[in-house]
Motif scaffolding. Structure first.
Motif, short mmCIF file in Angstrom:
data_model
loop_
_atom_site.label_atom_id
_atom_site.label_comp_id
_atom_site.label_asym_id
_atom_site.label_seq_id
_atom_site.Cartn_x
_atom_site.Cartn_y
_atom_site.Cartn_z
N THR A 134 0.85 -1.18 0.00
CA THR A 134 0.00 0.00 0.00
C THR A 134 0.89 1.24 0.00
O THR A 134 2.09 1.15 0.24
CB THR A 134 -0.91 0.04 1.24
N GLU A 135 0.29 2.38 -0.24
CA GLU A 135 1.05 3.64 -0.22
C GLU A 135 1.66 3.88 1.16
O GLU A 135 2.81 4.31 1.29
CB GLU A 135 0.14 4.80 -0.63
N ALA A 136 0.89 3.58 2.21
CA ALA A 136 1.40 3.76 3.57
C ALA A 136 2.62 2.86 3.82
O ALA A 136 3.59 3.28 4.45
CB ALA A 136 0.31 3.45 4.59
N ALA A 137 2.57 1.63 3.31
CA ALA A 137 3.70 0.70 3.49
C ALA A 137 4.93 1.19 2.73
O ALA A 137 6.05 1.17 3.27
CB ALA A 137 3.31 -0.69 3.03
N GLU A 151 5.71 4.26 1.90
CA GLU A 151 6.25 5.45 2.55
C GLU A 151 7.04 5.08 3.80
O GLU A 151 8.11 5.63 4.05
CB GLU A 151 5.13 6.44 2.90
N ARG A 152 6.52 4.15 4.59
CA ARG A 152 7.23 3.74 5.80
C ARG A 152 8.53 3.00 5.45
O ARG A 152 9.56 3.21 6.10
CB ARG A 152 6.33 2.85 6.67
N ASP A 170 0.51 -3.65 4.35
CA ASP A 170 0.08 -2.30 4.70
C ASP A 170 0.86 -1.87 5.95
O ASP A 170 1.45 -2.69 6.64
CB ASP A 170 -1.42 -2.29 4.98
N PHE A 171 0.86 -0.58 6.20
CA PHE A 171 1.43 -0.05 7.43
C PHE A 171 0.34 0.73 8.13
O PHE A 171 -0.27 1.62 7.53
CB PHE A 171 2.64 0.84 7.15
N VAL A 172 0.07 0.38 9.38
CA VAL A 172 -0.97 1.07 10.15
C VAL A 172 -0.33 1.72 11.37
O VAL A 172 0.58 1.17 11.98
CB VAL A 172 -2.12 0.13 10.57
N GLU A 173 -0.84 2.89 11.68
CA GLU A 173 -0.33 3.64 12.83
C GLU A 173 -1.51 4.35 13.48
O GLU A 173 -2.26 5.07 12.82
CB GLU A 173 0.72 4.64 12.35
N ASP A 174 -1.69 4.08 14.76
CA ASP A 174 -2.71 4.78 15.52
C ASP A 174 -2.18 5.02 16.93
O ASP A 174 -0.98 4.87 17.18
CB ASP A 174 -4.05 4.01 15.51
N SER A 202 1.85 0.73 15.91
CA SER A 202 2.53 1.18 14.70
C SER A 202 3.20 -0.06 14.12
O SER A 202 4.20 -0.53 14.65
CB SER A 202 3.56 2.25 15.06
#
Length: 131
Positions: free
Chosen positions: A31-34, A36-37, A102-106, A110
């Motif tokens: 994913t885009e988030a992955a 970028e991380r 994916d990369f998730v951060e809340d 993270s």
């Protein structure tokens, strides 16, 4: 229809320079988030690749591994997407085809998450899986 057209094109082109034209779907998608991380992590460590693999461990037998790498191994599969390069350890390929990373951060976590269509089960904490 597109696949059939690409296969026809590949058969018409044949070989070039002794190598066969390969039309393959990427074994994993990011994913885009992955991406970028991964870019952040690689820049911070001055590394060229992030290497994805699996290890035997956990309640269900297999767990994902992510490590930094300086060079591509002979049998590693290279996935290039959105400006990042991820290597996949060859023994892990059969377990990872079709996986979405994916990369998730809340506020609580993270982490990279793996949506693996080959997974037949996972433990309660999500650390290990089986195929």
């Amino acid at each position: 229809m597109v696949q059939a057209s690409l296969a026809l094109l590949a058969s018409k082109l044949g070989t070039r320079g002794g190598s066969r034209l390969r039309l393959l779907k990427s074994p994993v998608t990011l994913t885009e988030a992955a991406t970028e991380r991964i870019k952040e992590l690689l820049a911070k460590r001055h590394k060229e690749y992030l290497k994805l693999g699996i290890k035997r461990r956990g309640c269900n037998g297999l767990a994902y591994t992510l490590n930094y790498a300086d060079e591509k191994g002979k049998f590693d599969e290279l996935v290039e997407q959105n400006g990042v390069q991820v290597l996949i350890d060859s023994p892990a390929l059969m377990h990872l085809f079709g996986t979405k990373i994916d990369f998730v951060e809340d506020r609580i976590r993270s982490e990279f998450t793996f949506s693996n269509p080959n997974s037949k089960g996972s433990c309660g904490c999500g650390e290990s899986f089986t195929t």
